[in-house]
Design an enzyme around this catalytic site. Sequence first.
Site, PDB file in Angstrom:
ATOM      1  N   HIS A   1     -18.352 -23.924  13.346  1.00  0.00           N
ATOM      2  CA  HIS A   1     -18.877 -25.072  12.594  1.00  0.00           C
ATOM      3  C   HIS A   1     -19.472 -24.599  11.253  1.00  0.00           C
ATOM      4  CE1 HIS A   1     -20.994 -29.078  12.349  1.00  0.00           C
ATOM      5  NE2 HIS A   1     -21.777 -28.358  11.555  1.00  0.00           N
ATOM      6  N   GLU A   2     -20.350 -23.588  11.328  1.00  0.00           N
ATOM      7  CA  GLU A   2     -20.999 -23.110  10.097  1.00  0.00           C
ATOM      8  C   GLU A   2     -19.996 -22.411   9.188  1.00  0.00           C
ATOM      9  OE1 GLU A   2     -23.864 -24.230   9.445  1.00  0.00           O
ATOM     10  OE2 GLU A   2     -24.247 -24.970  11.464  1.00  0.00           O
TER      11      GLU A   2
END
Length: 411
Positions: free
Chosen positions: A146-147
């Site tokens: 996600h990051e």
Amino acid sequence: DEREQTLNQILVEMDGFESNEGVIIMAATNRIDVLDPALLRPGRFDRRVTVGRPDVRGRLQILKVHTKKTPLEGIVDLEVIAKGTPGFTGADLANLVNEAALLAARDGKKSLGMIDFENAKDKVIMGVARKSMMLSDREKRVTAYHEAGHTLVGLNLPYTDPVHKVSIIPRGQALGVTMTLPNEDMLNLTKEKAENFISFLMGGRCAEELIFQEISNGASNDIERATDLARNMVCNWGMSEKLGPINYSRESNYNVYGGQGPAQFSDDTSKRIDNEIVETVKSNYEKAKTILQENADALHRVAEALIVWETLDAEQIKNLIAGVDIADLVVVDTPDALLVANKNQTQDVKHIFEQLKKMQHSTSELHQTVHRPWGTYTTLEEGPFYKIKRIEVKPGHALSAQSHEKRSEHW
Ligand code: ZN
């Protein structure tokens, strides 16, 4: 209404003054938009001074004020801190110094070092690290991707704020953070920049979908911010071609004492506005997806490195995207010079260490341990130069800039 009473009271008091009494009334507000016109008439508050957020020079001066009574380590460079805190207000900077002092005190230190400011900045911007919170391997993987998704999209689009740090250490409510340095000003937000920022916000969810073919609830804050931005673009900033430069905001009907007026447009227009907002978010979601598909290798490299190292700084991300294995890099940094080597240069680094050892005299007493994000080194103070006694480099850290002053002849 309390506010109405306050307003009337101020006006009564101000009208009571004779023009020759020499009384100057000053007032401050963050909401000039909701002030009663009665206050703004000539003869009332008729000089207006807009105080914006301080620029880098302003921040440096503010930091100097707040650190006046704070013992700082010799290596602390307030200018570096000022450069690294765009968008901070005076109050934010005061808070930063305070947090740094608390962190130093917790470590039993007598003075504040760069590492304390760096950690305080993380705490102020990203929230307190919740080191005790354990993520399952699965959660960690999803968070890392996600990051990494945010990071890759941010780095591949112009006009997005530079990614400063990315971390999967849980902070506050968030499982991970991709930290961009806040922009100097959002005053000049162009349509392209706003759209790219929506893509950046969508990058996290997008990566999850691409890699795991499923969607988690970890992107709710991203979605909220992207939707707000899209709504502003359409309703307040006239950035939608279909709807034109018209203000569709309900807030424009705000009355002085708060509260919303009724919408001034038809149900049909209302539908078109909603469609346009959905369209804006969706098209930028697709843009993020294309970027991640085209940069899938880099996405994997950044995400896998995050799983191992948990936090990556801008330099490490740059190296990872370029395909450099960050575990291979060794860094030597001294106040005199900065040196970067990778594995096949370690002989050179060793040679320099040997030279340094020879130069060191055991008569020196003054030691200083300097903490840097990549590790620590202990210096011996002697004459105009510091000499290194011991260096500990954290694996995976790299700095590539060569910052030499006159002192580099010291080598
Ligand atoms: Zn996110």
